[in-house]
Design a protein around this motif. Structure first.
Motif, PDB file in Angstrom:
ATOM      1  N   THR A  31       0.597  -1.118  -0.375  1.00  0.00           N
ATOM      2  CA  THR A  31      -0.277  -0.124   0.122  1.00  0.00           C
ATOM      3  C   THR A  31       0.920   0.934  -0.087  1.00  0.00           C
ATOM      4  OG1 THR A  31      -0.179  -0.149   2.458  1.00  0.00           O
ATOM      5  CG2 THR A  31      -2.147  -1.187   1.174  1.00  0.00           C
ATOM      6  N   ALA A  32       0.247   2.265  -0.949  1.00  0.00           N
ATOM      7  CA  ALA A  32       1.556   3.649  -1.444  1.00  0.00           C
ATOM      8  C   ALA A  32       0.956   4.688   0.174  1.00  0.00           C
ATOM      9  CB  ALA A  32       1.275   3.738  -2.314  1.00  0.00           C
ATOM     10  N   VAL A  33       2.579   4.981   0.810  1.00  0.00           N
ATOM     11  CA  VAL A  33       2.205   5.800   2.011  1.00  0.00           C
ATOM     12  C   VAL A  33       2.236   7.201   1.173  1.00  0.00           C
ATOM     13  CG1 VAL A  33       3.654   6.329   4.055  1.00  0.00           C
ATOM     14  CG2 VAL A  33       3.362   4.018   3.754  1.00  0.00           C
ATOM     15  N   GLU A  34       1.717   8.336   1.254  1.00  0.00           N
ATOM     16  CA  GLU A  34       1.486   9.932   1.080  1.00  0.00           C
ATOM     17  C   GLU A  34       2.676  10.040   1.925  1.00  0.00           C
ATOM     18  OE1 GLU A  34      -0.115  11.255  -0.907  1.00  0.00           O
ATOM     19  OE2 GLU A  34      -1.907   9.681  -1.229  1.00  0.00           O
ATOM     20  N   ALA A  35       4.392   9.927   1.157  1.00  0.00           N
ATOM     21  CA  ALA A  35       4.477  11.096   1.755  1.00  0.00           C
ATOM     22  C   ALA A  35       5.106  12.502   0.615  1.00  0.00           C
ATOM     23  CB  ALA A  35       5.638  10.220   1.624  1.00  0.00           C
ATOM     24  N   THR A  36       5.766  13.288   1.688  1.00  0.00           N
ATOM     25  CA  THR A  36       5.804  14.716   0.994  1.00  0.00           C
ATOM     26  C   THR A  36       7.514  14.246   0.778  1.00  0.00           C
ATOM     27  OG1 THR A  36       7.296  15.786   2.940  1.00  0.00           O
ATOM     28  CG2 THR A  36       4.378  16.089   2.030  1.00  0.00           C
ATOM     29  N   MET A  37       8.316  15.618  -0.290  1.00  0.00           N
ATOM     30  CA  MET A  37       9.440  14.940  -1.128  1.00  0.00           C
ATOM     31  C   MET A  37       9.644  15.816   0.761  1.00  0.00           C
ATOM     32  SD  MET A  37      10.509  15.151  -3.899  1.00  0.00           S
ATOM     33  CE  MET A  37       9.008  16.233  -4.910  1.00  0.00           C
ATOM     34  N   LEU A  38       9.880  16.127   1.296  1.00  0.00           N
ATOM     35  CA  LEU A  38      10.296  16.834   2.615  1.00  0.00           C
ATOM     36  C   LEU A  38      10.915  15.668   3.379  1.00  0.00           C
ATOM     37  CD1 LEU A  38      11.639  19.412   3.436  1.00  0.00           C
ATOM     38  CD2 LEU A  38       9.706  19.514   4.577  1.00  0.00           C
ATOM     39  N   ASP A  39       9.851  14.709   3.547  1.00  0.00           N
ATOM     40  CA  ASP A  39       9.895  13.052   3.897  1.00  0.00           C
ATOM     41  C   ASP A  39      11.436  12.289   3.019  1.00  0.00           C
ATOM     42  OD1 ASP A  39       7.481  14.511   6.182  1.00  0.00           O
ATOM     43  OD2 ASP A  39       6.380  13.560   4.547  1.00  0.00           O
ATOM     44  N   PHE A  48      10.678  17.801  -7.906  1.00  0.00           N
ATOM     45  CA  PHE A  48      11.429  18.508  -7.136  1.00  0.00           C
ATOM     46  C   PHE A  48       9.928  19.522  -6.587  1.00  0.00           C
ATOM     47  CE2 PHE A  48      10.939  22.438  -9.628  1.00  0.00           C
ATOM     48  CZ  PHE A  48      10.894  21.897 -10.550  1.00  0.00           C
ATOM     49  N   ARG A  49      10.548  19.798  -5.537  1.00  0.00           N
ATOM     50  CA  ARG A  49       9.617  21.547  -5.137  1.00  0.00           C
ATOM     51  C   ARG A  49      10.628  21.809  -4.412  1.00  0.00           C
ATOM     52  NH1 ARG A  49       4.116  19.057  -2.496  1.00  0.00           N
ATOM     53  NH2 ARG A  49       3.634  20.886  -2.235  1.00  0.00           N
ATOM     54  N   PHE A  50       9.901  22.720  -4.125  1.00  0.00           N
ATOM     55  CA  PHE A  50      10.700  24.266  -3.017  1.00  0.00           C
ATOM     56  C   PHE A  50      10.453  24.040  -1.535  1.00  0.00           C
ATOM     57  CE2 PHE A  50      11.506  25.537  -7.313  1.00  0.00           C
ATOM     58  CZ  PHE A  50      12.919  25.755  -7.081  1.00  0.00           C
ATOM     59  N   VAL A  51      10.614  24.364  -0.580  1.00  0.00           N
ATOM     60  CA  VAL A  51      10.648  24.319   0.732  1.00  0.00           C
ATOM     61  C   VAL A  51      11.153  25.649   0.865  1.00  0.00           C
ATOM     62  CG1 VAL A  51      11.633  23.207   2.935  1.00  0.00           C
ATOM     63  CG2 VAL A  51      11.519  22.231   1.311  1.00  0.00           C
ATOM     64  N   ALA A  88      14.547  17.652  -4.121  1.00  0.00           N
ATOM     65  CA  ALA A  88      14.455  16.528  -5.500  1.00  0.00           C
ATOM     66  C   ALA A  88      14.755  15.477  -4.697  1.00  0.00           C
ATOM     67  CB  ALA A  88      15.131  16.762  -6.944  1.00  0.00           C
ATOM     68  N   ILE A  89      14.292  14.728  -5.807  1.00  0.00           N
ATOM     69  CA  ILE A  89      14.608  12.951  -5.424  1.00  0.00           C
ATOM     70  C   ILE A  89      14.675  12.713  -6.653  1.00  0.00           C
ATOM     71  CG2 ILE A  89      13.128  12.016  -3.276  1.00  0.00           C
ATOM     72  CD1 ILE A  89      11.072  11.368  -4.914  1.00  0.00           C
ATOM     73  N   LEU A  90      14.938  11.978  -7.426  1.00  0.00           N
ATOM     74  CA  LEU A  90      15.664  11.040  -8.929  1.00  0.00           C
ATOM     75  C   LEU A  90      14.528  10.111  -9.086  1.00  0.00           C
ATOM     76  CD1 LEU A  90      18.057  11.254 -10.622  1.00  0.00           C
ATOM     77  CD2 LEU A  90      18.688   8.723 -10.041  1.00  0.00           C
ATOM     78  N   THR A  91      14.046   9.487  -9.916  1.00  0.00           N
ATOM     79  CA  THR A  91      12.872   8.574 -10.223  1.00  0.00           C
ATOM     80  C   THR A  91      13.349   8.377 -12.002  1.00  0.00           C
ATOM     81  OG1 THR A  91      11.789  10.648 -12.011  1.00  0.00           O
ATOM     82  CG2 THR A  91      11.228  10.700  -9.381  1.00  0.00           C
ATOM     83  N   GLY A  92      13.105   6.972 -11.694  1.00  0.00           N
ATOM     84  CA  GLY A  92      12.704   6.646 -12.675  1.00  0.00           C
ATOM     85  C   GLY A  92      12.113   5.578 -12.783  1.00  0.00           C
ATOM     86  N   GLY A  93      12.367   5.273 -14.223  1.00  0.00           N
ATOM     87  CA  GLY A  93      10.494   4.274 -14.828  1.00  0.00           C
ATOM     88  C   GLY A  93       9.467   5.931 -15.856  1.00  0.00           C
ATOM     89  N   ASP A  94       8.346   4.840 -15.224  1.00  0.00           N
ATOM     90  CA  ASP A  94       7.340   5.241 -16.538  1.00  0.00           C
ATOM     91  C   ASP A  94       6.685   6.500 -16.130  1.00  0.00           C
ATOM     92  OD1 ASP A  94       5.683   5.266 -18.391  1.00  0.00           O
ATOM     93  OD2 ASP A  94       3.975   3.807 -17.508  1.00  0.00           O
ATOM     94  N   VAL A  95       7.653   7.637 -16.509  1.00  0.00           N
ATOM     95  CA  VAL A  95       7.192   8.845 -16.538  1.00  0.00           C
ATOM     96  C   VAL A  95       7.402   9.348 -18.456  1.00  0.00           C
ATOM     97  CG1 VAL A  95       7.843  11.142 -16.603  1.00  0.00           C
ATOM     98  CG2 VAL A  95       8.563   9.496 -14.411  1.00  0.00           C
TER      99      VAL A  95
END
Lengths: 410, 244
Positions: free
Chosen positions: B131-139, B176-179, B191-198
């Motif tokens: 189950t997907a956990v909702e998280a923010t970029m900051l978390d 990415f997002r801004f704090v 920011a986090i790196l993403t891989g896969g289906d974008v």
């Protein structure tokens, strides 16, 4: 030999800011407290400079309607307005405090309560931020008024530089940004304090016989320092206004007895509301005198935020000293509020050593582009030049000491 | 010309104060000030409005009282009006990949935080879950170990960078997002790196909600927070584009 005016401020080396409002254009020559070097008023900006500034301001206003959709203009606008809006409340509050000081605190009362020894008053002023926390935007209007009330130069500089660093809000934000690293907080506050005291005392020494502080031109002609235009028919109208509650009503502007420094006229007003009104008018004038410098500084900072990539500053990380110098440059360009700059510095954690972090955290609150412009409302050009050099050299010295001590940044 | 100068010398200050009062109260009423400042600082703007009202009141008590104007005063008035003009441009905007590019200090910038995050979150490292956990970029950037190997859902903007592609593969991009600490000028990107289906046709600055497995990818000995995206959905710009 021309004698000093009777209402000369007790601070040595104060010269008129401009000759605005004077009816004759003869330069007013004053002598400092020791009567040796004649002190000439600052030469007003040449008409070409004024015209250029007007054209630049006009040009800047035409950009949003013409190029508002450009992403660069939007990014610039966002940073520019953010800096101005963030600083605006503090500057307004600072102006109000300045106005209240002008009306409610007399020269005599202020000087009587200050320690007699210059070093003692300087040390006290540098730590004043602990009880009266201010950011760098709010401190300028306050210091403007305090200097006109007789605060010595060394103490004025010490409060100007120390106030925005040595204060609990900045300490807390630094602590939070660096994840409760007390070493960073202690070094920042102590080094900030040391620099404020050292630069304050040095400025006092260097400008003992030279003018360092500007004084409003109105004070020169026996008017108050509020910047109101008291000459001409319009001033007559103003003073004949029956509804006028301003304490200026009670002034005799032609009289030598009027001493704006002690603000006899304001203090004679028995009505508190009248004095508050006078304070608000002084505050408005202070705000108008300083705010446009803030806006220009914010525009330059926003431009550098839009154009300069921060990672450029990391290219010096491998060298000694250079990271600190580059972070000093970054602090000058970014114009961040001292209450938020620690978060930006902390984002370089793990990339740059502690001296570079300190270079950023110490330079920004004392010397950046908007402050450089705002100092023009306080100091002579020569004083600004020397003050800037002293600040940068002191911060550099602190970073060298930290480099030698080799304290790691956890 | 003299009449104009006389008129402006009497009324430029009240005009300026009214213009500022009107603009700032407009920002507060429709809450668009959050484009520029963090929400809590609205209180400071209220204080600013009160002070401006005081200034206006003082001006009204000496209505028509002249101030020095001339070319100096005209320049000053234009300069003080400039933020209001630029405000109209910036009102609907928010920081985007252009600002990200200027302010981003490489993946290693995140790594510095990661080390601290690892220390704090290592104990909490949970087993993988479906189950997907909702998280923010900051978390994800401050406590990455807490989410390691979990299915997470996160909201952010896309940024494609040639250097990132060279380093992490052709399908890699950044989310990415801004704090914001105080205002948009001091906002720092996370920011986090993403891989896969974008989908490749999703441009930079597209807001997406991405779901996938969160891992810590090794990059020359440094852990890089990475989201292996399984589903990505385009979403409208959130009401609060920044994190605080």
């Amino acid at each position: 030999m021309i004698q000093p005016h009777s209402h000369t401020n007790p601070s040595p080396g104060i010269i008129p800011e401009t000759s605005k409002g004077t009816t004759d254009h003869t330069p007013i020559v004053r002598h400092n407290s020791w009567g040796d070097d004649p002190i000439l008023p600052e030469t007003p900006a040449p008409p070409v400079g004024k015209a250029l500034l007007f054209m630049l301001a006009f040009f800047a206003l035409t950009i949003p309607p013409l190029f508002g959709d450009h992403p660069g203009v939007r990014a610039f606008s966002l940073a520019f307005v953010s800096i101005v809006l963030e600083a605006l409340p503090f500057m307004l509050i600072g102006s109000c405090v300045g106005g209240l000081i002008e009306v409610f605190i007399s020269c005599d009362r202020l000087t009587a309560r200050l320690p007699r020894r210059p070093w003692a008053v300087t040390c006290l002023a540098a730590a004043l931020g602990l009880v009266f926390p201010v950011c760098e935007c709010a401190v300028v209007p306050v210091v403007r008024r305090l200097t006109r009330k007789g605060l010595p130069l060394s103490a004025a500089v010490a409060y100007l530089l120390g106030g925005p660093i040595v204060n609990p809000i900045v300490g807390a934000s630094t602590l939070l940004a660096y994840r409760f690293n007390w070493t960073v907080v202690c070094i920042r506050l102590l080094a900030g304090y040391a620099i404020a005291v050292t630069v304050g005392l040095t400025m006092d020494r260097l400008f003992r016989y030279r003018p360092a502080l500007l004084e409003s031109g109105d004070a020169q002609k026996g008017g108050c320092t509020c910047g109101h235009d008291h000459d001409g028919t319009s001033a007559e109208d103003h003073h004949n206004d029956e509804d006028e509650l301003h304490a200026h009503e009670e002034h005799d502007h032609q009289s030598d007895a009027h001493t704006c420094c002690s603000h006899e006229a304001h203090t004679t007003s028995s009505v508190l509301s009248g004095r508050l009104l006078a304070a608000l008018r002084h505050a408005t004038d202070d705000f108008l005198a300083v705010a446009h410098y803030l806006v220009i500084g914010a525009a330059i900072a926003a431009l550098s935020q839009t154009l300069v990539e921060r990672r450029l500053f990391l290219s010096f990380a491998a060298f000694p000293i250079l990271p600190a110098v580059s972070m000093m440059v970054l602090a000058i360009l970014l114009n961040l509020c001292s209450e938020a700059d620690a978060f930006i510095a902390a984002s370089f954690r793990g990339l740059l050593p502690l001296p570079a972090h300190m270079a950023f955290l110490l330079t920004g609150p004392m010397f950046d582009l908007k402050l450089l412009l705002m100092y023009r409302t306080l100091f002579t050009r020569r004083a600004i030049l020397i003050l800037s050099c002293l600040i940068l050299l002191s911060v550099f010295a602190v970073t060298v000491v930290l480099e030698v001590l080799g304290i790691p940044l956890r | 010309m003299n009449n104009l100068n006389r008129f402006l010398s009497r009324y430029w200050c009240p005009f300026l104060l009214v213009a500022w009062f009107w603009s700032v109260s407009g920002l507060l009423v429709d809450r668009t000030y959050t484009v520029f400042l963090r929400p809590e600082l609205g209180l400071l703007l209220v204080v600013a409005l009160v002070v401006m009202m005081g200034f206006l009141f003082a001006e009204m008590r000496q209505w028509g009282h002249p101030r020095v104007f001339g070319l100096d005063g005209a320049s000053r008035m234009l300069i003080l009006l400039a933020p209001l003009v630029y405000m109209s441009v910036a009102r609907g905007a928010s920081l985007d990949s252009r600002a990200f590019q200027n302010r981003w200090t490489e993946m290693s910038g995140t790594n510095a935080v990661l080390r601290a995050g690892n220390e704090m979150g290592a104990m909490n490292s949970a087993a993988s879950s479906n189950t997907a956990v909702e998280a923010t970029m900051l978390d994800l950037t401050y406590s990455p170990a807490r989410f390691k190997n979990q299915q997470i859902a996160v909201i952010g903007m896309i940024h494609r960078d040639s250097k990132i592609k060279e380093r992490f593969g052709s399908d890699a991009c950044l989310l990415f997002r801004f704090v914001v600490s105080c205002c948009a000028a001091d906002a720092r990107p996370v920011a986090i790196l993403t891989g896969g289906d974008v989908p490749a046709d999703w441009a930079d600055d597209t807001w997406i909600r991405a779901e996938g497995r969160f891992t810590l990818r090794d990059d020359k000995g440094q852990p890089v927070p990475t989201l292996e995206i399984s589903t990505a959905t385009r979403i409208p710009k959130p009401r609060q584009p920044y994190l605080y």
